[in-house]
Write a protein that holds these residues in place. Structure first.
Motif, mmCIF file in Angstrom:
data_model
loop_
_atom_site.group_PDB
_atom_site.id
_atom_site.type_symbol
_atom_site.label_atom_id
_atom_site.label_comp_id
_atom_site.label_asym_id
_atom_site.label_seq_id
_atom_site.Cartn_x
_atom_site.Cartn_y
_atom_site.Cartn_z
ATOM 1 N N ASP A 156 8.611 -32.314 36.426
ATOM 2 C CA ASP A 156 7.786 -31.549 37.352
ATOM 3 C C ASP A 156 6.300 -31.788 37.129
ATOM 4 O O ASP A 156 5.490 -31.628 38.047
ATOM 5 N N THR A 157 5.918 -32.160 35.925
ATOM 6 C CA THR A 157 4.527 -32.556 35.680
ATOM 7 C C THR A 157 4.176 -33.759 36.555
ATOM 8 O O THR A 157 3.117 -33.791 37.201
ATOM 9 N N ALA A 158 5.079 -34.729 36.600
ATOM 10 C CA ALA A 158 4.847 -35.915 37.429
ATOM 11 C C ALA A 158 4.964 -35.579 38.910
ATOM 12 O O ALA A 158 4.165 -36.054 39.735
ATOM 13 N N TYR A 159 5.942 -34.742 39.269
ATOM 14 C CA TYR A 159 6.106 -34.368 40.676
ATOM 15 C C TYR A 159 4.871 -33.634 41.200
ATOM 16 O O TYR A 159 4.425 -33.879 42.334
ATOM 17 N N PHE A 160 4.344 -32.735 40.386
ATOM 18 C CA PHE A 160 3.171 -31.983 40.811
ATOM 19 C C PHE A 160 1.975 -32.905 40.987
ATOM 20 O O PHE A 160 1.210 -32.786 41.951
ATOM 21 N N GLU A 161 1.821 -33.838 40.066
ATOM 22 C CA GLU A 161 0.715 -34.791 40.159
ATOM 23 C C GLU A 161 0.840 -35.636 41.423
ATOM 24 O O GLU A 161 -0.166 -35.889 42.118
ATOM 25 N N ASP A 162 2.057 -36.032 41.760
ATOM 26 C CA ASP A 162 2.288 -36.857 42.956
ATOM 27 C C ASP A 162 2.283 -36.036 44.243
ATOM 28 O O ASP A 162 2.115 -36.592 45.335
ATOM 29 N N GLY A 163 2.541 -34.725 44.108
ATOM 30 C CA GLY A 163 2.611 -33.874 45.286
ATOM 31 C C GLY A 163 3.932 -33.963 46.015
ATOM 32 O O GLY A 163 4.075 -33.450 47.132
ATOM 33 N N MET A 164 4.906 -34.589 45.396
ATOM 34 C CA MET A 164 6.223 -34.760 46.032
ATOM 35 C C MET A 164 7.286 -34.908 44.940
ATOM 36 O O MET A 164 6.976 -35.244 43.797
ATOM 37 N N ILE A 165 8.542 -34.679 45.319
ATOM 38 C CA ILE A 165 9.644 -34.779 44.373
ATOM 39 C C ILE A 165 10.112 -36.228 44.258
ATOM 40 O O ILE A 165 10.561 -36.828 45.240
ATOM 41 N N ASN A 166 9.968 -36.791 43.077
ATOM 42 C CA ASN A 166 10.450 -38.143 42.760
ATOM 43 C C ASN A 166 10.039 -39.177 43.803
ATOM 44 O O ASN A 166 10.860 -39.987 44.263
ATOM 45 N N LEU A 167 8.758 -39.122 44.184
ATOM 46 C CA LEU A 167 8.143 -40.092 45.099
ATOM 47 C C LEU A 167 8.752 -40.082 46.498
ATOM 48 O O LEU A 167 8.636 -41.057 47.250
ATOM 49 N N ASP A 168 9.379 -38.970 46.855
ATOM 50 C CA ASP A 168 9.983 -38.819 48.182
ATOM 51 C C ASP A 168 9.048 -37.963 49.037
ATOM 52 O O ASP A 168 8.965 -36.758 48.871
ATOM 53 N N SER A 169 8.356 -38.600 49.974
ATOM 54 C CA SER A 169 7.342 -37.908 50.782
ATOM 55 C C SER A 169 7.947 -36.839 51.683
ATOM 56 O O SER A 169 7.235 -35.981 52.209
ATOM 57 N N THR A 170 9.253 -36.867 51.867
ATOM 58 C CA THR A 170 9.902 -35.847 52.694
ATOM 59 C C THR A 170 10.206 -34.579 51.891
ATOM 60 O O THR A 170 10.714 -33.608 52.444
ATOM 61 N N ARG A 171 9.886 -34.616 50.593
ATOM 62 C CA ARG A 171 10.161 -33.471 49.716
ATOM 63 C C ARG A 171 8.878 -33.049 48.997
ATOM 64 O O ARG A 171 8.660 -33.349 47.827
ATOM 65 N N PRO A 172 7.961 -32.382 49.715
ATOM 66 C CA PRO A 172 6.708 -31.949 49.086
ATOM 67 C C PRO A 172 6.968 -30.987 47.929
ATOM 68 O O PRO A 172 7.911 -30.192 47.969
ATOM 69 N N TYR A 173 6.117 -31.069 46.911
ATOM 70 C CA TYR A 173 6.318 -30.242 45.723
ATOM 71 C C TYR A 173 5.868 -28.807 45.974
ATOM 72 O O TYR A 173 4.796 -28.565 46.505
ATOM 73 N N ASP A 174 6.694 -27.856 45.572
ATOM 74 C CA ASP A 174 6.374 -26.433 45.653
ATOM 75 C C ASP A 174 6.995 -25.753 44.442
ATOM 76 O O ASP A 174 8.217 -25.675 44.325
ATOM 77 N N ILE A 175 6.172 -25.273 43.539
ATOM 78 C CA ILE A 175 6.691 -24.687 42.306
ATOM 79 C C ILE A 175 7.587 -23.484 42.584
ATOM 80 O O ILE A 175 8.500 -23.188 41.807
ATOM 81 N N LYS A 176 7.352 -22.800 43.696
ATOM 82 C CA LYS A 176 8.174 -21.633 44.037
ATOM 83 C C LYS A 176 9.623 -22.017 44.324
ATOM 84 O O LYS A 176 10.505 -21.157 44.295
ATOM 85 N N GLU A 177 9.849 -23.285 44.601
ATOM 86 C CA GLU A 177 11.196 -23.760 44.896
ATOM 87 C C GLU A 177 11.870 -24.374 43.670
ATOM 88 O O GLU A 177 13.018 -24.808 43.748
#
Length: 427
Positions: A156-177
């Motif tokens: 999640d450190t990397a996901y947050f930095e990228d703003g997406m889950i595992n470099l998937d632009s269709t899955r924006p990062y949201d810590i609440k999820e």
């Protein structure tokens, strides 16, 4: 940089709350012999003349509510401190801050985490209402232990930095999820205290593919930025707790109004039982999970032997301080000694009224003895399990002195019911 932990005296840990706020047991019976009956007085309901409504009001107003409020305030202060640390970390990367300044800022962030954790360890022993709803969902978002996932936090450190889950632009990062093990105080411990900057995953995914090849500075900045996000989420969840607890329709008012018309509790005695259930954290978590498990009294990561890696807080070495905070919270909830010096109505007074002075004295002595053994331990719990195992065993024995009384004479004298999670515990 791992900062060694020092055991905090009960008075110091307790003062944080006050300042910020203003192996055999007899389990053949799951409840006291007079549980739930004996009087038509809606204010009590437990067959006693003791003013149970006054007991509930004092514990709610002067012990529990100040603890939750203090934690919320400290969570906000922690977020601010971590933001300051991350700014220094970035300045150091740009050559605008020295290494000494960076380390000093990190130490402040670590100290802030310790202070926040100390206050939460008081709240840990006051789990009721909103902290138990949905199988403890809110509690776990704040403090997921014993569940944890260092790999998940690194991902999640990397996901947050990228703003997406595992470099998937269709899955924006949201810590609440995200799941609880990637959030809260357990996540922050890893982010702030782990000296190993390589990720903790056995197999790296796309987002972590180049992580171990990045510079130390880049990885520290990524971690501190995610730490700020986690700290912000912690503030939000501490506020959720307060919102569910306070107000005319909050759980605190429901406890205090127990036995009244339209109350969710039939009697004040039922509300007292809810609060007494929280005391059993000392049995189920402190005695069994924080002490017996790493001692090898039950199967752990090392089999059935002392296992330093199974302590509660292995990275920050906060385990002993956590246990001492739990004991301090138990004593406050038991004695009613909160923020109001002129009102200390507690379970100790209830026991005296019900001819349980011996039980009260035995429990208080057990608490004193437990703290003495804790204070005699040098260094961390991890090291003590290797060098001073007898002292850890003695701590377990002294805590058990308290829980033996809690599970038998305490509930019998006060005509209370054991929590379901403890009814079948024979250790």
């Amino acid at each position: 940089m791992l900062i060694s932990a020092k055991l905090k005296p009960i008075a110091l840990v307790t003062s944080l709350v006050l300042t910020l706020a203003a192996c055999s047991e007899d389990t053949s019976s799951t409840q006291g012999p007079n549980y739930g009956g004996g009087t038509t007085d809606p204010g009590n309901g437990g067959g006693t003349s003791f003013d149970e409504k006054a007991l509930v009001a004092n514990l709610v107003d002067n012990v529990i509510t100040p603890t939750f409020t203090s934690f919320n305030q400290q969570a906000a202060a922690n977020h601010a401190t971590l933001s300051q640390y991350c700014a220094v970390e970035k300045s150091a990367a740009e050559g605008e801050a020295t290494e000494d300044e960076r380390l000093a800022a990190l130490l402040e962030a670590q100290t802030s985490w310790r202070d926040t954790t100390a206050l939460w360890q008081h709240a840990e022993l006051m789990q009721m209402g909103p902290l138990l709803e949905n199988e403890g969902e809110l509690r776990n978002l704040i403090y997921s232990w014993p569940a944890k996932s260092l790999c998940g936090v690194d991902q999640d450190t990397a996901y947050f930095e990228d703003g997406m889950i595992n470099l998937d632009s269709t899955r924006p990062y949201d810590i609440k999820e995200r799941t609880a093990t990637r959030r809260g105080l357990v996540s922050l411990e890893h982010l702030l205290f782990s000296e190993q900057l390589n990720h903790s995953c056995s197999i790296s995914n796309d987002a972590l593919a180049d992580w171990n090849n990045r510079s130390d500075s880049e990885r520290r900045i990524a971690r501190c930025e995610f730490a700020i996000e986690v700290a912000s989420d912690l503030v939000d969840n501490s506020q959720v707790l307060l919102d569910k607890w306070n107000g005319d329709s909050g759980y605190a008012m429901a406890l205090k109004n127990a036995g009244e018309v339209d109350s969710s509790f039939d009697s004040a005695h039922a509300a007292v039982n809810v609060i007494s259930d929280a005391l059993f954290y000392l049995t189920e978590q402190v005695k069994d999970k924080k002490l017996a498990l790493p001692l090898g009294y039950e199967s752990n990561s090392c089999g059935l032997e002392a296992c330093p890696q199974d302590v509660e807080s292995p990275i920050a070495a906060q385990s002993l301080a956590n246990i001492q905070a739990n004991l301090a919270a138990f004593e406050k909830l038991f004695t009613g000694n909160g923020i109001a010096q002129d009102n200390t109505t507690g379970f100790d007074d209830f026991l005296i009224e019900e001819e349980g002075t011996d039980t009260k004295d035995a429990m208080l002595k057990g608490l004193t003895d437990s703290n003495k053994t804790l204070e005699s331990i040098n260094g961390t719990l991890q090291q003590a399990l290797i060098d001073e195992k007898a002292k850890v065993e003695q701590t377990h024995e002294k805590v058990k002195d308290v829980t033996d009384q809690l599970k038998h004479d305490f509930i019998n004298k006060l005509a209370l019911e054991l929590p379901k999670s403890s009814a079948g515990d024979n250790d």
